[in-house]
Design a protein around this motif. Structure first.
Motif, PDB file in Angstrom:
ATOM      1  N   VAL A  73      17.917   8.917  10.117  1.00  0.00           N
ATOM      2  CA  VAL A  73      18.027   9.639   8.844  1.00  0.00           C
ATOM      3  C   VAL A  73      18.415   8.664   7.739  1.00  0.00           C
ATOM      4  N   THR A  74      19.347   7.790   8.012  1.00  0.00           N
ATOM      5  CA  THR A  74      19.772   6.809   7.017  1.00  0.00           C
ATOM      6  C   THR A  74      18.613   5.883   6.644  1.00  0.00           C
ATOM      7  N   GLN A  75      17.907   5.390   7.658  1.00  0.00           N
ATOM      8  CA  GLN A  75      16.785   4.492   7.387  1.00  0.00           C
ATOM      9  C   GLN A  75      15.692   5.204   6.611  1.00  0.00           C
ATOM     10  N   THR A  76      15.429   6.464   6.980  1.00  0.00           N
ATOM     11  CA  THR A  76      14.419   7.241   6.259  1.00  0.00           C
ATOM     12  C   THR A  76      14.847   7.457   4.816  1.00  0.00           C
ATOM     13  N   SER A  77      16.123   7.749   4.603  1.00  0.00           N
ATOM     14  CA  SER A  77      16.631   7.922   3.233  1.00  0.00           C
ATOM     15  C   SER A  77      16.481   6.640   2.432  1.00  0.00           C
ATOM     16  N   ILE A  78      16.769   5.518   3.061  1.00  0.00           N
ATOM     17  CA  ILE A  78      16.620   4.225   2.380  1.00  0.00           C
ATOM     18  C   ILE A  78      15.149   3.981   2.042  1.00  0.00           C
ATOM     19  N   ASP A  79      14.270   4.254   3.020  1.00  0.00           N
ATOM     20  CA  ASP A  79      12.835   4.059   2.782  1.00  0.00           C
ATOM     21  C   ASP A  79      12.330   4.958   1.662  1.00  0.00           C
ATOM     22  N   VAL A  80      12.805   6.203   1.635  1.00  0.00           N
ATOM     23  CA  VAL A  80      12.396   7.125   0.570  1.00  0.00           C
ATOM     24  C   VAL A  80      12.896   6.620  -0.782  1.00  0.00           C
ATOM     25  N   ASN A 120       0.849  -1.174   0.000  1.00  0.00           N
ATOM     26  CA  ASN A 120       0.000   0.000   0.000  1.00  0.00           C
ATOM     27  C   ASN A 120       0.893   1.235   0.000  1.00  0.00           C
ATOM     28  N   VAL A 121       1.021   1.861  -1.136  1.00  0.00           N
ATOM     29  CA  VAL A 121       1.916   3.004  -1.295  1.00  0.00           C
ATOM     30  C   VAL A 121       1.476   4.171  -0.430  1.00  0.00           C
ATOM     31  N   GLU A 122       0.180   4.397  -0.349  1.00  0.00           N
ATOM     32  CA  GLU A 122      -0.323   5.508   0.457  1.00  0.00           C
ATOM     33  C   GLU A 122       0.033   5.327   1.923  1.00  0.00           C
ATOM     34  N   ALA A 123      -0.068   4.106   2.432  1.00  0.00           N
ATOM     35  CA  ALA A 123       0.273   3.847   3.828  1.00  0.00           C
ATOM     36  C   ALA A 123       1.756   4.074   4.069  1.00  0.00           C
ATOM     37  N   GLU A 124       2.593   3.644   3.117  1.00  0.00           N
ATOM     38  CA  GLU A 124       4.030   3.859   3.254  1.00  0.00           C
ATOM     39  C   GLU A 124       4.370   5.345   3.229  1.00  0.00           C
ATOM     40  N   GLU A 141      13.530   3.510  -1.608  1.00  0.00           N
ATOM     41  CA  GLU A 141      12.731   2.335  -1.972  1.00  0.00           C
ATOM     42  C   GLU A 141      11.352   2.744  -2.473  1.00  0.00           C
ATOM     43  N   LEU A 142      10.774   3.735  -1.807  1.00  0.00           N
ATOM     44  CA  LEU A 142       9.458   4.213  -2.218  1.00  0.00           C
ATOM     45  C   LEU A 142       9.507   4.849  -3.600  1.00  0.00           C
ATOM     46  N   ARG A 143      10.558   5.609  -3.862  1.00  0.00           N
ATOM     47  CA  ARG A 143      10.708   6.204  -5.198  1.00  0.00           C
ATOM     48  C   ARG A 143      10.859   5.124  -6.259  1.00  0.00           C
ATOM     49  N   ALA A 144      11.626   4.088  -5.943  1.00  0.00           N
ATOM     50  CA  ALA A 144      11.793   2.985  -6.898  1.00  0.00           C
ATOM     51  C   ALA A 144      10.462   2.285  -7.138  1.00  0.00           C
ATOM     52  N   GLU A 145       9.690   2.081  -6.066  1.00  0.00           N
ATOM     53  CA  GLU A 145       8.392   1.437  -6.220  1.00  0.00           C
ATOM     54  C   GLU A 145       7.434   2.302  -7.026  1.00  0.00           C
ATOM     55  N   ILE A 146       7.452   3.608  -6.784  1.00  0.00           N
ATOM     56  CA  ILE A 146       6.612   4.518  -7.557  1.00  0.00           C
ATOM     57  C   ILE A 146       7.020   4.490  -9.024  1.00  0.00           C
ATOM     58  N   ALA A 147       8.315   4.450  -9.292  1.00  0.00           N
ATOM     59  CA  ALA A 147       8.787   4.371 -10.681  1.00  0.00           C
ATOM     60  C   ALA A 147       8.307   3.080 -11.335  1.00  0.00           C
ATOM     61  N   ASP A 148       8.344   1.967 -10.579  1.00  0.00           N
ATOM     62  CA  ASP A 148       7.841   0.693 -11.113  1.00  0.00           C
ATOM     63  C   ASP A 148       6.344   0.773 -11.417  1.00  0.00           C
TER      64      ASP A 148
END
Length: 129
Positions: free
Chosen positions: A52-59, A2-6, A61-68
């Motif tokens: 900050v590192t974890q948030t950057s990683i999550d962002v 669920n992209v919105e939840a993420e 990953e989310l950008r990659a998922e949105i691109a997919d």
């Protein structure tokens, strides 16, 4: 997923990080023990780089998922456009065939009506039969 939840979770984490930074007055200032309320303390200063590192990683990953998702939607629209184009071509061919058949039948009916008219004229003439 669920992209919105993420996205909502990431927003909340960023807001918590910003609140912690504001309440600490930045990374350079040591937190005072009397400023820290256990239920509202948020991440400690020593934990901020990890957050900050974890948030950057999550962002990322989310950008990659949105691109997919964008790529999949784009491919779906391209496939839909191809199917609509194929359907239009098939409908045009069917229309032309049907139109040709109908025109042929109309011409045949006209010829038959002309023939019937001539036969009626002959029958109605005096002495014709």
């Amino acid at each position: 997923m669920n992209v919105e939840a993420e996205i909502l979770e990431l927003k909340l984490r960023v807001e918590a990080l910003e609140a912690a930074l504001r309440s600490d007055g930045g990374l350079d200032r040591r937190p005072r023990h009397n400023d820290i309320v256990p239920a509202q303390s948020g991440p400690h200063r020593r934990d901020l780089p990890a957050h900050v590192t974890q948030t950057s990683i999550d962002v990322a990953e989310l950008r990659a998922e949105i691109a997919d998702v964008r790529t999949e939607v784009s491919q779906d629209f391209e496939a839909l456009i191809m199917e609509v184009a194929g359907l239009r071509l098939q409908m045009n061919q069917n229309f032309k065939t049907t139109q040709s058949d109908l025109l042929g039948k109309i011409d045949s009916l006209r010829c038959e009506m002309i023939d019937l008219g001539l036969r009626l004229d002959r029958l109605l003439e005096p002495g014709g039969a």
